[in-house]
Design an enzyme around this catalytic site. Structure first.
Site, mmCIF file in Angstrom:
data_model
loop_
_atom_site.group_PDB
_atom_site.id
_atom_site.type_symbol
_atom_site.label_atom_id
_atom_site.label_comp_id
_atom_site.label_asym_id
_atom_site.label_seq_id
_atom_site.Cartn_x
_atom_site.Cartn_y
_atom_site.Cartn_z
ATOM 1 N N ARG A 47 0.836 -1.206 0.000
ATOM 2 C CA ARG A 47 0.000 0.000 0.000
ATOM 3 C C ARG A 47 0.868 1.254 0.000
ATOM 4 O O ARG A 47 0.554 2.246 -0.644
ATOM 5 C CB ARG A 47 -0.960 0.003 1.206
ATOM 6 C CG ARG A 47 -1.646 1.360 1.428
ATOM 7 C CD ARG A 47 -2.886 1.275 2.298
ATOM 8 N NE ARG A 47 -2.679 0.584 3.547
ATOM 9 C CZ ARG A 47 -2.016 1.080 4.606
ATOM 10 N NH1 ARG A 47 -1.466 2.279 4.565
ATOM 11 N NH2 ARG A 47 -1.877 0.362 5.709
ATOM 12 N N TYR A 99 -17.284 17.561 -13.809
ATOM 13 C CA TYR A 99 -17.743 16.169 -13.797
ATOM 14 C C TYR A 99 -18.637 15.979 -12.564
ATOM 15 O O TYR A 99 -18.275 16.405 -11.469
ATOM 16 C CB TYR A 99 -16.525 15.236 -13.750
ATOM 17 C CG TYR A 99 -16.893 13.801 -13.498
ATOM 18 C CD1 TYR A 99 -17.672 13.100 -14.415
ATOM 19 C CD2 TYR A 99 -16.502 13.149 -12.340
ATOM 20 C CE1 TYR A 99 -18.043 11.786 -14.174
ATOM 21 C CE2 TYR A 99 -16.859 11.836 -12.091
ATOM 22 C CZ TYR A 99 -17.641 11.160 -13.017
ATOM 23 O OH TYR A 99 -18.006 9.866 -12.774
ATOM 24 N N ASP A 171 -8.312 18.992 -14.162
ATOM 25 C CA ASP A 171 -8.705 17.652 -14.604
ATOM 26 C C ASP A 171 -8.426 17.596 -16.109
ATOM 27 O O ASP A 171 -9.125 18.223 -16.904
ATOM 28 C CB ASP A 171 -10.193 17.434 -14.291
ATOM 29 C CG ASP A 171 -10.683 16.041 -14.659
ATOM 30 O OD1 ASP A 171 -10.068 15.412 -15.536
ATOM 31 O OD2 ASP A 171 -11.703 15.598 -14.096
ATOM 32 N N LYS A 196 -9.767 6.342 -18.477
ATOM 33 C CA LYS A 196 -10.190 6.785 -19.810
ATOM 34 C C LYS A 196 -9.056 6.586 -20.822
ATOM 35 O O LYS A 196 -8.643 5.470 -21.036
ATOM 36 C CB LYS A 196 -10.679 8.225 -19.737
ATOM 37 C CG LYS A 196 -11.567 8.523 -18.524
ATOM 38 C CD LYS A 196 -12.873 7.753 -18.520
ATOM 39 C CE LYS A 196 -13.668 8.067 -17.254
ATOM 40 N NZ LYS A 196 -14.910 7.351 -17.153
HETATM 41 C C1 LIG Z 1 -13.564 14.389 -16.568
HETATM 42 C C2 LIG Z 1 -13.666 13.262 -15.593
HETATM 43 N N1 LIG Z 1 -13.062 13.378 -14.411
HETATM 44 C C3 LIG Z 1 -13.128 12.392 -13.475
HETATM 45 C C4 LIG Z 1 -13.831 11.239 -13.716
HETATM 46 C C5 LIG Z 1 -13.902 10.171 -12.658
HETATM 47 O O1 LIG Z 1 -13.109 9.077 -12.992
HETATM 48 P P1 LIG Z 1 -13.348 7.616 -12.338
HETATM 49 O O2 LIG Z 1 -14.638 7.109 -12.884
HETATM 50 O O3 LIG Z 1 -12.148 6.824 -12.724
HETATM 51 O O4 LIG Z 1 -13.422 7.815 -10.853
HETATM 52 C C6 LIG Z 1 -14.478 11.083 -14.948
HETATM 53 C C7 LIG Z 1 -15.274 9.872 -15.213
HETATM 54 O O5 LIG Z 1 -16.016 9.802 -16.153
HETATM 55 C C8 LIG Z 1 -14.388 12.118 -15.914
HETATM 56 O O6 LIG Z 1 -14.989 12.026 -17.108
#
Ligand SMILES: Cc1ncc(COP(=O)(O)O)c(C=O)c1O
Length: 372
Positions: A47, A99, A171, A196
């Protein structure tokens, strides 16, 4: 070194024990001490640190031009760590179209814990400036945004944050380091849902932070990562590391295909609006041109007539898969308002597409028959 070379080589040394060119997956949760009680590999407990995560972090940092990277179990775990590094009473400015998980976490988890947040239209630097308070410690950027692909001026917001003595975080999931490098534009922390494009194959959930400096913030975030424990498994680290190696070439295909689909949709009589910053008439085009090398693989469009005709386009799709998420080889289509629920601000006719790596003509023909 250029980004294609970094993507292939950073964090990918042949295994020193065996010479294996594809690195092994180190599943061990613990590491043996020598007779003198030292730790020969420098690892103690998985961890805290382990070879698979260390290799992934070594691959991630140079891609974004950062000093240090931290890998997490999901994109949300990475975002959460940044917010958790703040203190009760601190204030965050975030995009109104962040998001939805990011906004939900700020409101529902960290709100009761004492963090305050203002959600603003980040395409308007004046609105960002007005939202800053003496307690603002972080400005969170997400660009292009989800699902309307609004474009935020990253350098402008980072400058406002610094003038207020706050940090900025971006992000960068949708753009990827191939198309947009927030640290070079003045941002302090880049966040990725590696679920993604970085993973790239719709088969791993993960997140990452990349920091410009290996300083106080990195130490605090490393503490949250290792003690909080939202760490990725060794196999997940290996999958994301593998995905990164082909990221530059996959992104070219995603961008080529998205441009072709956006062009097609923008002249279709049943389409009211296309949201894609690569289109010259898109409101975000000029800013996107300044800060992105290309415009990405995500787009959305609004079908004339609202939800019922939009839903039937989704139902008729044959090449596009009806699913949420993004960044994999397969094209995905979804009716975003249905996914976001009753509080959504998304127009009822909006469909969000992750444009994959199929032949662009097949994607265009599929949308053509679905809209017919
Ligand atoms: C722009 C963006 N940020 C964060 C996330 C969150 O990612 P996760 O689903 O891996 O927690 C997503 C998920 O779709 C996203 O599109």
């Amino acid at each position: 070194m250029r980004i294609e070379t970094l993507a292939v080589h950073a964090g990918h040394e042949p295994d020193p024990a065996t010479g294996a060119v594809s690195p092994p997956i180190y599943l061990s949760t613990t590491f043996a001490r020598g007779e003198d009680l030292s730790l020969p590999g420098g690892f103690l407990y998985a961890r805290q640190d382990n070879p698979s995560r260390r290799a992934l972090e070594a691959a991630l940092a140079p891609l974004e031009g950062g000093a240090v990277a931290l890998a997490f179990a999901s994109g949300m775990a990475a975002s959460a760590a940044v917010f958790q590094s703040l203190l009760p009473g601190d204030h965050v400015v975030a995009p109104i179209d962040a998001y939805y998980g990011t906004a939900k976490f700020l409101r529902e988890v960290l709100g009761p814990w004492g963090l305050t947040a203002s959600f603003v239209d980040m395409t308007d630097l004046g609105a960002v400036e007005r939202a800053i308070t003496p307690r603002t410690r972080l400005i969170w950027i997400e660009t292009p945004s989800n699902p309307a692909l609004a474009v935020t001026d990253i350098a402008g917001v980072a400058a406002l944050a610094h003038a207020a003595g706050a940090r900025s975080a971006c992000d960068n999931t949708w753009a990827t380091p191939l198309l947009q490098r927030p640290l070079d534009l003045g941002v302090d922390i880049v966040m990725h849902a590696t679920t993604k494009y970085l993973g790239g194959h719709t088969d791993v959930t993960g997140g990452a932070l990349v920091l410009k400096e290996d300083g106080e913030a990195a130490v605090r975030l490393r503490g949250i990562q290792t003690v909080g424990g939202a760490v990725p498994s060794a196999f997940d680290c290996w999958l994301v590391s593998r995905g990164i190696r082909t990221l530059p070439y996959r992104m070219r295909g995603h961008c080529d295909n998205a441009e072709a689909v956006a062009e097609f949709l923008s002249s279709h009589p049943k389409v009211e609006k296309v949201h894609y910053p690569g289109l010259k008439n898109d409101p975000g085009h000029e800013v996107a041109r300044r800060q992105m090398s290309r415009f990405g693989g995500m787009l959305s469009f609004e079908v004339r007539g609202g939800a019922p005709p939009a839903l039937s386009v989704v139902s008729r799709a044959k090449v596009f898969t009806r699913a949420t998420s993004l960044g994999g080889p397969e094209s995905l289509i979804e009716h975003r308002a249905s996914v976001e629920g009753p509080e959504t601000r998304t127009p009822p006719g909006l469909l969000r597409c992750s444009i994959g790596l199929e032949h662009p003509d097949d994607l265009v023909e599929d949308l053509e028959q679905a809209l017919a």
